[in-house]
Design an enzyme around this catalytic site. Structure first.
Site, PDB file in Angstrom:
ATOM      1  N   ASP A 178    -101.451  28.396  -9.753  1.00  0.00           N
ATOM      2  CA  ASP A 178    -100.726  29.513  -9.170  1.00  0.00           C
ATOM      3  C   ASP A 178    -100.599  30.474 -10.337  1.00  0.00           C
ATOM      4  O   ASP A 178     -99.796  30.245 -11.245  1.00  0.00           O
ATOM      5  CB  ASP A 178     -99.336  29.069  -8.691  1.00  0.00           C
ATOM      6  N   HIS A 179    -101.419  31.504 -10.351  1.00  0.00           N
ATOM      7  CA  HIS A 179    -101.521  32.277 -11.602  1.00  0.00           C
ATOM      8  C   HIS A 179    -100.209  32.966 -11.990  1.00  0.00           C
ATOM      9  O   HIS A 179    -100.012  33.310 -13.140  1.00  0.00           O
ATOM     10  CB  HIS A 179    -102.701  33.252 -11.555  1.00  0.00           C
ATOM     11  N   HIS A 241     -96.884  32.009  -4.512  1.00  0.00           N
ATOM     12  CA  HIS A 241     -96.251  32.711  -5.641  1.00  0.00           C
ATOM     13  C   HIS A 241     -94.741  32.907  -5.436  1.00  0.00           C
ATOM     14  O   HIS A 241     -93.939  32.633  -6.312  1.00  0.00           O
ATOM     15  CB  HIS A 241     -96.884  34.088  -5.853  1.00  0.00           C
TER      16      HIS A 241
HETATM   17  C1  BG6 Z   1    -103.420  36.744  -5.316  1.00  0.00           C
HETATM   18  C2  BG6 Z   1    -103.526  37.239  -3.898  1.00  0.00           C
HETATM   19  O1  BG6 Z   1    -103.038  35.397  -5.325  1.00  0.00           O
HETATM   20  O2  BG6 Z   1    -102.460  37.517  -6.022  1.00  0.00           O
HETATM   21  C3  BG6 Z   1    -103.869  38.720  -3.877  1.00  0.00           C
HETATM   22  O3  BG6 Z   1    -104.534  36.511  -3.214  1.00  0.00           O
HETATM   23  C4  BG6 Z   1    -102.896  39.506  -4.717  1.00  0.00           C
HETATM   24  O4  BG6 Z   1    -103.880  39.210  -2.542  1.00  0.00           O
HETATM   25  C5  BG6 Z   1    -102.783  38.893  -6.102  1.00  0.00           C
HETATM   26  O5  BG6 Z   1    -103.369  40.837  -4.810  1.00  0.00           O
HETATM   27  C6  BG6 Z   1    -101.714  39.585  -6.926  1.00  0.00           C
HETATM   28  O6  BG6 Z   1    -101.780  39.113  -8.235  1.00  0.00           O
HETATM   29  P1  BG6 Z   1    -101.391  40.029  -9.452  1.00  0.00           P
HETATM   30  O7  BG6 Z   1    -101.467  39.143 -10.647  1.00  0.00           O
HETATM   31  O8  BG6 Z   1    -102.384  41.159  -9.497  1.00  0.00           O
HETATM   32  O9  BG6 Z   1    -100.013  40.539  -9.180  1.00  0.00           O
END
Ligand code: BG6
Length: 507
Positions: A178-179, A241
């Site tokens: 989960d980045h 997230h």
């Molecule tokens: C991803 C989603 O997990 O997270 C995307 O699939 C979203 O739809 C993205 O745009 C947002 O990540 P960040 O790091 O750009 O806020």
């Protein structure tokens, strides 16, 4: 000197967007810092027929922003190998195994293997099964699996996928990405909570009125219409997230800051999140889909006109809702969440709204009590991106005669992009995985509980069509997202659209 990490990376989806945008630049940053030295190799696999040379050229291109020297590029990409691969063809795994073994010998990798599934999820099960049957997982070193979201599309499918994986990998070998958990300021939630007496002592229902979590995106679905139209904001952002952030905010203090203690507390917190009935879900959650819009003279297409999106799509691009956490700490404190595409600004932030002081002693004694102004609430804001930091809104005295109160803001913020202070989330997560540290990855128990919470909302929504679109691109979502708080006597602390409206940049 950074520790030397020794491993063979096999990236399934090596020609894909994620590999190019995130994985290769992250590996390069680790290489540059010395976290990856000579004992590593990367196999990129995908269907396309590429040569090693061509693959290396592509990898080099993905690093342009990092301004590498020619020597760095050559030395880094010399560790990269390409293997064209059809995931359903057993023969191809035999070839892959031979290549893996030869690289293991060449780079002295001690049988350490890291498998990265960075591709569409339909083949996760097949790939994992073959890793075992074709002996690509080794006996002598470590074997770890990094797996991207979506992890299933509901509780049922996630459980099936999990069972398939568990036939080959033990839970502690699985690193579900989960980045957001790799983001500096998400990790900072625990520092703020448990490193400051001020907040630690007040982090409960007695002092906190409500918590607001906003994950706003300025961009629309862009090139991802095909995936997104089947997913929607609830599954794309809330299930993973946002619920992870809820867990970090709500959990009890772990006895020590270790992977197991944190996990235990996060799981307990998620188990305390109320699972609504379908009627309650309807009441406490609302959805939106963007229509056309104009912001600062930039025009946006409606969602239904985006590439690979069904013309009458019922997919939501916006969700707002209220979670309740049924335990002693949080009883009756609403956790409001919202996320959406094509909103006014990109901004991920958390507002912790404290209760106002019980009595306003600065009130005008002549005026009736019910007309007295309440003292504004203290608000702690955690800025996750694009700026990182936190602010605290306090009340001070207006300079001069009399005794008017004025909110002042203690602000500590910097832009992660301009200072370059924070490592990219993927860089941190890959390094964690190399070090065998699963703290910032999601355990199956967390994934499972998050699906249980979200499945009911989805089921309720699937029974009813909505008259989409219901918010204009460039705004902060449909009116129902504001009503959700208004009916509880609250409002969103962050309303960037108001500023744009005042300046005439948004109608
Ligand atoms: C991803 C989603 O997990 O997270 C995307 O699939 C979203 O739809 C993205 O745009 C947002 O990540 P960040 O790091 O750009 O806020």
């Amino acid at each position: 000197m950074p520790q030397e990490n020794i491993a063979l990376f096999t990236i399934f989806g090596g020609t894909g967007d994620l590999a190019k945008r995130k994985l290769y630049p992250s590996l390069f940053r680790l290489f540059r810092k010395g976290d990856l030295q000579e004992k590593f190799a990367v196999i990129g696999t995908a269907r396309r027929e590429w040569t090693n040379d061509y693959y290396r050229t592509i990898v080099k291109e993905t690093l342009a922003d990092l301004k590498p020297t020619e020597a760095e590029l050559t030395s880094f990409t010399s560790h990269f190998y390409y293997q064209s691969h059809n995931v359903t063809d057993t023969e191809h795994y035999v070839t892959l195994e031979k290549l893996a073994d030869s690289l293991d010998k060449k780079y002295h990798l001690q049988g350490n293997r890291l498998f990265y599934l960075a591709m569409a999820p339909n083949f996760f099960g097949t790939i994992i099964e073959h890793l075992k049957t074709e002996n690509i997982v080794t006996e002598n070193g470590f074997n770890r699996l990094i797996i991207e979201k979506p992890f299933g599309s509901d509780f049922q499918s996630a459980s099936e996928l999990n069972e398939q994986i568990r036939k080959v990998f033990a839970e502690e070998q699985i690193y579900r990405i989960d980045h957001y958990l790799g983001k500096e300021m998400v990790q900072n939630i625990s520092a703020i909570r448990f490193g400051n007496t001020l907040f630690e002592s007040m982090w409960n229902k007695d002092f906190i009125d409500n918590i607001q979590i906003t994950f706003a995106e300025f961009l629309g679905v862009e090139e991802r219409g095909g995936y997104y139209d089947k997913s929607g904001a609830l599954k794309d952002m809330i299930q993973n997230h946002i619920l992870q952030v809820v867990a970090l905010l709500a959990m009890e203090p772990p006895t020590i800051f270790s992977e197991t203690s944190i996990r235990e507390e996060k799981v307990k917190a998620l188990k305390a999140v109320r699972i609504y009935s379908e009627e309650e879900a309807e009441k406490n959650f609302t959805r939106g889909q963007y229509g056309p819009g104009v912001l600062e003279e930039q025009k946006f297409l409606p969602y239904r006109k985006e590439k690979n999106v069904a013309p009458h799509s019922q997919t939501e691009t916006f969700v707002a809702g209220k979670f309740l956490i049924d335990n002693l700490r949080w009883n009756d404190v609403p956790f409001y969440v919202r996320t959406g595409k094509h909103l006014t600004e990109k901004g991920t932030r958390i507002n912790i709204v404290f209760k106002s002081v019980a009595t306003n002693i600065f009130r005008d004694p002549e005026e009736p009590l019910e007309q007295q102004k309440e003292i504004p609430a203290n608000v702690l804001t955690i800025y996750i991106q694009p700026t990182e930091g936190f602010s605290l809104a306090l009340n001070g005295k207006e300079i001069g005669q009399g005794f008017d109160l004025r909110p002042v803001k203690l602000d500590f913020r910097h832009s992660s992009e301009t200072t370059g202070n924070s490592p990219e989330a993927y860089e941190k997560l890959i390094l964690d995985c190399l070090n065998g540290d699963g703290t910032n990855f999601t355990h199956w128990d967390e994934v499972a509980q998050s699906w249980r919470i979200v499945d009911v909302i989805r089921a309720a929504w699937d029974k009813k069509e909505i008259d989409f679109p219901n918010y204009a691109s460039g705004t902060m979502g449909p009116p129902s997202a504001f009503e959700l708080l208004a009916q509880d006597g609250f409002e969103w602390v962050w309303q960037p659209d108001e500023w744009y409206r005042e300046k005439g940049k948004l109608s």
